[in-house]
Design a protein around this motif. Sequence first.
Motif, PDB file in Angstrom:
ATOM      1  N   MET A 163       0.823  -1.209   0.000  1.00 46.96           N
ATOM      2  CA  MET A 163       0.000   0.000   0.000  1.00 46.96           C
ATOM      3  C   MET A 163       0.858   1.261   0.000  1.00 46.96           C
ATOM      4  N   MET A 164       2.016   1.216   0.648  1.00 42.60           N
ATOM      5  CA  MET A 164       2.867   2.392   0.680  1.00 42.60           C
ATOM      6  C   MET A 164       3.483   2.691  -0.683  1.00 42.60           C
ATOM      7  N   LYS A 165       3.589   1.677  -1.541  1.00 45.06           N
ATOM      8  CA  LYS A 165       4.107   1.875  -2.895  1.00 45.06           C
ATOM      9  C   LYS A 165       3.104   2.597  -3.782  1.00 45.06           C
ATOM     10  N   PHE A 166       1.825   2.568  -3.369  1.00 40.73           N
ATOM     11  CA  PHE A 166       0.774   3.093  -4.236  1.00 40.73           C
ATOM     12  C   PHE A 166      -0.016   4.225  -3.580  1.00 40.73           C
ATOM     13  N   SER A 176      -2.120   8.722   4.909  1.00 38.92           N
ATOM     14  CA  SER A 176      -2.599   7.720   5.871  1.00 38.92           C
ATOM     15  C   SER A 176      -2.427   6.319   5.305  1.00 38.92           C
ATOM     16  N   THR A 177      -2.407   5.331   6.181  1.00 38.78           N
ATOM     17  CA  THR A 177      -2.505   3.954   5.719  1.00 38.78           C
ATOM     18  C   THR A 177      -3.968   3.669   5.396  1.00 38.78           C
ATOM     19  N   ASP A 178      -4.228   2.544   4.743  1.00 41.39           N
ATOM     20  CA  ASP A 178      -5.612   2.187   4.411  1.00 41.39           C
ATOM     21  C   ASP A 178      -6.449   2.016   5.673  1.00 41.39           C
ATOM     22  N   LEU A 179      -5.858   1.401   6.706  1.00 43.80           N
ATOM     23  CA  LEU A 179      -6.601   1.206   7.954  1.00 43.80           C
ATOM     24  C   LEU A 179      -6.880   2.542   8.638  1.00 43.80           C
ATOM     25  N   GLU A 180      -5.890   3.434   8.651  1.00 45.78           N
ATOM     26  CA  GLU A 180      -6.102   4.740   9.281  1.00 45.78           C
ATOM     27  C   GLU A 180      -7.188   5.517   8.557  1.00 45.78           C
ATOM     28  N   TYR A 181      -7.134   5.504   7.247  1.00 47.23           N
ATOM     29  CA  TYR A 181      -8.141   6.207   6.450  1.00 47.23           C
ATOM     30  C   TYR A 181      -9.532   5.616   6.679  1.00 47.23           C
ATOM     31  N   SER A 182      -9.629   4.291   6.649  1.00 53.44           N
ATOM     32  CA  SER A 182     -10.928   3.630   6.814  1.00 53.44           C
ATOM     33  C   SER A 182     -11.505   3.871   8.195  1.00 53.44           C
ATOM     34  N   TYR A 213      -9.706   2.358  -4.100  1.00 55.20           N
ATOM     35  CA  TYR A 213      -8.656   3.312  -4.451  1.00 55.20           C
ATOM     36  C   TYR A 213      -9.129   4.185  -5.617  1.00 55.20           C
ATOM     37  N   VAL A 214      -8.608   5.395  -5.697  1.00 54.24           N
ATOM     38  CA  VAL A 214      -8.930   6.282  -6.814  1.00 54.24           C
ATOM     39  C   VAL A 214      -8.471   5.639  -8.128  1.00 54.24           C
ATOM     40  N   GLN A 215      -7.307   5.012  -8.091  1.00 54.18           N
ATOM     41  CA  GLN A 215      -6.782   4.272  -9.238  1.00 54.18           C
ATOM     42  C   GLN A 215      -6.253   2.943  -8.726  1.00 54.18           C
ATOM     43  N   PRO A 216      -6.619   1.817  -9.338  1.00 51.37           N
ATOM     44  CA  PRO A 216      -6.229   0.507  -8.803  1.00 51.37           C
ATOM     45  C   PRO A 216      -4.712   0.323  -8.731  1.00 51.37           C
ATOM     46  N   ARG A 217      -4.289  -0.490  -7.779  1.00 54.07           N
ATOM     47  CA  ARG A 217      -2.896  -0.918  -7.701  1.00 54.07           C
ATOM     48  C   ARG A 217      -2.603  -1.929  -8.813  1.00 54.07           C
TER      49      ARG A 217
END
Length: 299
Positions: free
Chosen positions: A116-119, A128-134, A184-188
Amino acid sequence: MTNSIQRQELSSPRYEYGGDDHVFVELSEEMSFDANFEAQAITQEIRERDLPGIIEVAPANASYLLHFDPGELHPDDLIEELKALREEIDITEYTWEARVIDFPVLYDDPWTHEVMMKFRDRHQDPDSTDLEYSARINGFDSVDEFIDAHSGAPQMVTMVGFVPGLPWTFQMVPREQQIEVPKYVQPRTETPGRAVGYGGAFTATYPVKGAGGYQLFGRTPVEVLDVDQELPDFQDSMVLPNPGDILNYRRIDREEYDAIREEVEAGTYEYNIGTIDFRPEEFFEDPQGYNERITEVLD
């Protein structure tokens, strides 16, 4: 807190041809327990009746698809059968045998974290991380509270698909308690196999490494797809969770993750699985109490 689940009144289904050998039925434009339970019930009855010409039956979140042999079965005759079947089935009285599967998850694991940090440039909140954002957009004070909410109630497998063996699960709580997050706004272009992601109101476990756009919450040490059917619980099918099954997401630490993964790779791991006669009406009336009884069948 709501003690029951508000029922959804469904409009008339939409029946469509899918080429020469498929019939698609949309029960609702949006996912609800009523729509999914009806899809589960009708497709289970179709399997039980073993109609000549039926090749494959595929329930989805609020619809279902039937693959048939047009040389044995005319699509109009099949549609008439489906309409009659819908009139016969009363979800308040319908039951089915459901497997309850213990599903360990290492939340905030190092593998999905690295990906996730790469994208971050493709994410709504790059800082934020995905968990923090969610957690933030769902009103939780901390990631730990958010994880407790995600793993705090069992989830129904509403469909399997998109890629082979990918289970979609819907948390079995009233609508106002359900977690919702955007993709995500744009997929990984990369997602680890066995990653546990979330998009909309659905948890999805990625069976293999590949692209993806769901928020990444963690990783499970167990498989949902075993193409070679080497693990004991995959003897009957290369896919373990089926629509109508229930997954109990359970938070684990790295030590337990590694221990389970070692057994999986050795081909000796056996899933903790119980069975219940799932009764939609009892679930609608008291979801919290019914969920507690569901998880009691696990050792």
